[in-house]
Scaffold this motif. Structure first.
Motif: not given
Length: 258
Positions: A26-44
């Protein structure tokens, strides 16, 4: 081959898969990802590594700008690693916390990449920066731990003897350092590393240990015990003894007498 770009991810959840491995930061703001049952936030502060061919869901949280790096599987790279080496990053989904140095590198990379993207071109600098980011993450995850160096020697016996000879007097860190011919600033760090306590704590423990011996094994008045062990007053003695033993000098003496 490494491809870099900056995208704004939609708020609506999307799911897809692609052949290339992918790093999202993440450069600005935030996004949510889920891959193979694992989830997490992506941000700075947090990045996501998506293995190639793995379906993943993602959505932005309002306005956002994500730096996305694609690493084609089976390609060759030219930064001192082969593609197989970098592929270790993508042997499973990963959500990584970025340390301060990585964030500084990200600041520089994002500035250069924004310029490239504004000019609608992929200059060599862009994929060099992408490679540096990937290689830095690779080193963070897979570099061998540093060899633990043996603790430096320090003549604690000499320092102990000096303390015991002068328990009734003020003793400074400089006084202790002079006994082993070390500068006070170096001595403080070295002493704590070797002894496990700061020089002040070590000296206080020595004063209290001698005070406990005198309290429990002799009839010496407590005011004299305080003076003999370097405490400014009987009250200071009581405070130090109670802090380390949980009991006052009087109670300790009564207990010792049975």
């Amino acid at each position: 081959m490494i491809k870099t770009r900056i995208l704004d991810l939609p708020v609506q959840t999307s799911t897809h898969a692609h052949s290339q491995h992918q790093l999202i930061v993440g450069l600005d703001g935030c996004a949510d990802f889920e891959v193979m049952g694992q989830g997490g936030a992506v941000n700075r502060l947090h990045a996501c590594l998506v293995p190639g061919h793995e379906a993943h869901a993602f959505s932005g949280r309002g306005s956002n700008h994500m730096l996305i790096l694609d690493l084609a599987q089976g390609s060759e790279t030219t930064y001192g690693y082969g593609a197989d080496d970098l592929s270790r990053l993508f042997d499973k989904p990963r959500f990584l916390q970025l340390d301060q140095r990585l964030q500084g590198l990200l600041d520089f990379a994002s500035h250069e990449l924004r310029d490239n993207q504004a000019q609608n071109r992929q200059l060599p600098m862009a994929w060099h920066l992408g490679g540096v980011l990937l290689h830095t993450l690779h080193d963070r995850l897979f570099s061998l731990p540093l060899t633990v160096q043996p603790l430096p020697s320090l003549d604690l016996a000499r320092i102990d003897a000096f303390i015991q000879q002068r328990l009734d007097q003020p003793i400074s860190v400089a006084d202790m350092a002079a006994q082993v011919y070390i500068s006070p600033s170096h001595f403080h760090a070295l002493f704590k590393q070797v002894a496990g306590h700061s020089p002040h704590q070590y000296l206080l423990r020595a004063r209290v240990a001698e005070a406990l011996r005198l309290i429990c094994q002799t009839p010496m008045p407590l005011s004299d015990v305080a003076s003999r062990c370097g405490f400014s007053s009987q009250s200071a003695l009581t405070h130090a003894v109670r802090a380390q033993s949980g009991r006052t000098p009087r109670k300790l003496r009564l207990a010792a007498r049975g």
